[in-house]
Write a protein that holds these residues in place. Sequence first.
Motif, PDB file in Angstrom:
ATOM      1  N   GLY A  29      62.047 -38.142 -90.759  1.00 36.91           N
ATOM      2  CA  GLY A  29      63.058 -37.657 -89.490  1.00 36.91           C
ATOM      3  C   GLY A  29      62.701 -38.690 -88.311  1.00 36.91           C
ATOM      4  O   GLY A  29      62.996 -38.381 -87.556  1.00 36.91           O
ATOM      5  N   PHE A  30      61.350 -36.345 -87.990  1.00 38.87           N
ATOM      6  CA  PHE A  30      60.754 -36.261 -87.247  1.00 38.87           C
ATOM      7  C   PHE A  30      60.057 -37.591 -86.649  1.00 38.87           C
ATOM      8  O   PHE A  30      60.256 -38.237 -85.114  1.00 38.87           O
ATOM      9  CB  PHE A  30      59.972 -35.283 -87.074  1.00 38.87           C
ATOM     10  CG  PHE A  30      59.050 -35.386 -86.421  1.00 38.87           C
ATOM     11  CD1 PHE A  30      59.099 -34.735 -85.350  1.00 38.87           C
ATOM     12  CD2 PHE A  30      57.355 -35.424 -86.365  1.00 38.87           C
ATOM     13  CE1 PHE A  30      58.113 -34.853 -83.965  1.00 38.87           C
ATOM     14  CE2 PHE A  30      56.743 -35.676 -85.632  1.00 38.87           C
ATOM     15  CZ  PHE A  30      57.015 -35.356 -83.966  1.00 38.87           C
ATOM     16  N   GLY A  31      59.535 -38.438 -87.560  1.00 34.91           N
ATOM     17  CA  GLY A  31      58.730 -39.714 -87.349  1.00 34.91           C
ATOM     18  C   GLY A  31      59.582 -40.754 -86.534  1.00 34.91           C
ATOM     19  O   GLY A  31      60.036 -41.495 -85.827  1.00 34.91           O
ATOM     20  N   VAL A  32      60.547 -40.462 -87.224  1.00 37.85           N
ATOM     21  CA  VAL A  32      62.238 -41.569 -86.697  1.00 37.85           C
ATOM     22  C   VAL A  32      62.196 -41.031 -84.620  1.00 37.85           C
ATOM     23  O   VAL A  32      61.882 -42.096 -84.129  1.00 37.85           O
ATOM     24  CB  VAL A  32      63.543 -41.967 -87.507  1.00 37.85           C
ATOM     25  CG1 VAL A  32      64.250 -42.809 -86.927  1.00 37.85           C
ATOM     26  CG2 VAL A  32      62.834 -42.215 -89.302  1.00 37.85           C
ATOM     27  N   GLY A  33      62.419 -39.812 -84.935  1.00 37.55           N
ATOM     28  CA  GLY A  33      62.700 -39.830 -83.282  1.00 37.55           C
ATOM     29  C   GLY A  33      61.614 -39.369 -82.352  1.00 37.55           C
ATOM     30  O   GLY A  33      61.669 -39.906 -80.988  1.00 37.55           O
ATOM     31  N   LEU A 169      63.706 -41.278 -97.422  1.00 33.51           N
ATOM     32  CA  LEU A 169      62.354 -42.022 -96.606  1.00 33.51           C
ATOM     33  C   LEU A 169      63.181 -43.459 -96.470  1.00 33.51           C
ATOM     34  O   LEU A 169      62.670 -44.202 -95.323  1.00 33.51           O
ATOM     35  CB  LEU A 169      61.590 -41.478 -97.635  1.00 33.51           C
ATOM     36  CG  LEU A 169      60.989 -40.138 -97.660  1.00 33.51           C
ATOM     37  CD1 LEU A 169      59.989 -40.251 -99.008  1.00 33.51           C
ATOM     38  CD2 LEU A 169      60.792 -39.663 -96.296  1.00 33.51           C
ATOM     39  N   SER A 170      63.277 -43.809 -97.397  1.00 33.34           N
ATOM     40  CA  SER A 170      63.791 -45.782 -97.586  1.00 33.34           C
ATOM     41  C   SER A 170      64.789 -45.661 -96.271  1.00 33.34           C
ATOM     42  O   SER A 170      64.713 -46.969 -95.250  1.00 33.34           O
ATOM     43  CB  SER A 170      64.433 -46.173 -99.041  1.00 33.34           C
ATOM     44  OG  SER A 170      64.090 -45.739 -99.911  1.00 33.34           O
ATOM     45  N   MET A 171      66.081 -44.560 -95.925  1.00 30.79           N
ATOM     46  CA  MET A 171      66.247 -44.977 -94.988  1.00 30.79           C
ATOM     47  C   MET A 171      65.850 -44.650 -93.084  1.00 30.79           C
ATOM     48  O   MET A 171      66.070 -45.498 -92.751  1.00 30.79           O
ATOM     49  CB  MET A 171      67.722 -44.078 -95.014  1.00 30.79           C
ATOM     50  CG  MET A 171      68.296 -44.231 -93.857  1.00 30.79           C
ATOM     51  SD  MET A 171      70.152 -42.939 -94.518  1.00 30.79           S
ATOM     52  CE  MET A 171      69.166 -41.340 -94.595  1.00 30.79           C
ATOM     53  N   HIS A 172      65.326 -43.771 -93.043  1.00 34.18           N
ATOM     54  CA  HIS A 172      63.817 -43.542 -92.280  1.00 34.18           C
ATOM     55  C   HIS A 172      63.253 -44.848 -92.231  1.00 34.18           C
ATOM     56  O   HIS A 172      63.049 -45.175 -90.489  1.00 34.18           O
ATOM     57  CB  HIS A 172      63.647 -42.309 -92.263  1.00 34.18           C
ATOM     58  CG  HIS A 172      64.469 -40.836 -92.119  1.00 34.18           C
ATOM     59  ND1 HIS A 172      65.419 -41.126 -90.913  1.00 34.18           N
ATOM     60  CD2 HIS A 172      64.513 -40.133 -92.405  1.00 34.18           C
ATOM     61  CE1 HIS A 172      66.265 -39.700 -91.819  1.00 34.18           C
ATOM     62  NE2 HIS A 172      65.658 -39.088 -92.521  1.00 34.18           N
ATOM     63  N   THR A 173      62.203 -45.449 -92.706  1.00 35.20           N
ATOM     64  CA  THR A 173      61.811 -46.318 -93.490  1.00 35.20           C
ATOM     65  C   THR A 173      62.417 -47.494 -93.097  1.00 35.20           C
ATOM     66  O   THR A 173      61.495 -48.896 -91.621  1.00 35.20           O
ATOM     67  CB  THR A 173      61.136 -46.611 -94.569  1.00 35.20           C
ATOM     68  OG1 THR A 173      59.862 -45.560 -95.198  1.00 35.20           O
ATOM     69  CG2 THR A 173      59.775 -47.895 -94.235  1.00 35.20           C
ATOM     70  N   LEU A 174      62.875 -48.181 -93.061  1.00 37.51           N
ATOM     71  CA  LEU A 174      64.522 -49.359 -92.486  1.00 37.51           C
ATOM     72  C   LEU A 174      64.931 -48.895 -90.960  1.00 37.51           C
ATOM     73  O   LEU A 174      64.197 -50.213 -90.366  1.00 37.51           O
ATOM     74  CB  LEU A 174      65.880 -49.115 -93.684  1.00 37.51           C
ATOM     75  CG  LEU A 174      66.705 -50.462 -93.130  1.00 37.51           C
ATOM     76  CD1 LEU A 174      66.009 -51.444 -92.742  1.00 37.51           C
ATOM     77  CD2 LEU A 174      68.580 -49.894 -93.494  1.00 37.51           C
TER      78      LEU A 174
END
Length: 459
Positions: A29-33, A169-174
């Motif tokens: 989640g941090f990676g996405v931000g 994890l799948s959600m953030h990866t997408l």
Amino acid sequence: MTPSTRSQSPQQLHVLTVAWPLLAELVLGFGVGFVGMWLVSKESDTASAAFGLANHVQGAFFLLFRIISMGVGVVITQNLGAGNRRDADRTALASLGASTWLGLGSALVLFAATAPLLTAMHATADVQQLAAPYLHVLALALFLDAFNASMAAVMRSHLRTRETMLNILSMHTLHIALCFPLMRGVGPLAPMGMVGFALALAISRGFGLGVHLWLWREVLGLLPGWRDAVAIRWDTLRSSVAIGLPGAAEAIAYRVAMLVSVTVVSAMGTAELATQGYAMQIMNVIVLSTVALGFAGEILVGHLIGAGELRAAWKLVRKCLFWGLGVAVSVAVLTAATAPWTLRLFTHDPAIIAKATTLLWITVLLEPGRTCNIVVITALRAAGDARFPVLAGAASMVLVMGFGSWLLGVHFGLGLVGVWIAYALDEWVRGGIMAARWFRLGWVKQAVTSRRLVSRQLN
């Protein structure tokens, strides 16, 4: 045998066993931000300021969903600890209708009130021009997040943290995968900038909702219908709201105080707001492990309270604090020491880098207080002592963080440094109060009451 009975009991689990899947969720989640801020920073520091400001607004609205998810999570863990699967399932299904209306209402308010919100936060015209369309698209993602928050809380309450982790994890990866083509433009797609980030977020949240529905059916044996999605069952949710509302109120008070401080920073100028955004983004690395330990402790403490194991709950929180303080301070020092290099991912302005680095060194002093807050507040909530954190902490958040940000940052002319000193003072004041509450056993009366309630429902 119901599907969830294959889980281990909380007595068999080490807190780190529950915490590591949660940490994996938080890291991505941090990676996405981080990726979002990095892509936006390639446009300009103004775009970064708009992105950071808009995300504070989003975070304030998301906290409303914690009213349901926090309360539902605690009530379900206590019922499962007492062996009351029937009421645990009723609470889980009732959470969907509440999520529908709370999510829809939040999305509509955010969409309609975007301009007044940004104006109230002293956003400059160029920042508003970038942040407004981003928030409009973000409203859709906010609606979907209401369901994901409550459904994930139910899964974790059943100690299904690994399945929940894989979905998140799948959600953030997408989300990350969609960010690059939507934000930067690929082939026939025109670059959408920040709006592309919000659209990718909405798509990934829709995907996550679909997976959560599948997990509920296959792992928990829960089959929600349309009526569950629209009905508001207050009788079933009364206990959840009694726990979740004070818990959310504490988080909302924190977010409101934070928004006040960000408004103070916004009035200092776009460069200061961008510096705040960059420092906050990197500071998120430090808090990830503490939040994971706090959530894991909340889940296990709830089960232990339901089972009547109060002494085991007390010892568990002590263990969480030991791990949390050691990891948080170590990561804070490493993050501050490497800040002059990591900040170059976002900007090459030497003044911004120097000031943001100073803020991250202040974070090293802030972390012990914040660790106590996160770990102990979640434990108090799991024990049924949900009102104390908001009643005891609200004054500090308003006076020390909110008013203190203006007093030190503007009145005494310390700028951003003064604002972050106010953050640290607030965390230490509240952290000391919360630790005293737990270790002096001020929560035991509420825990006994909660235990008796779930036992009475079982009988």
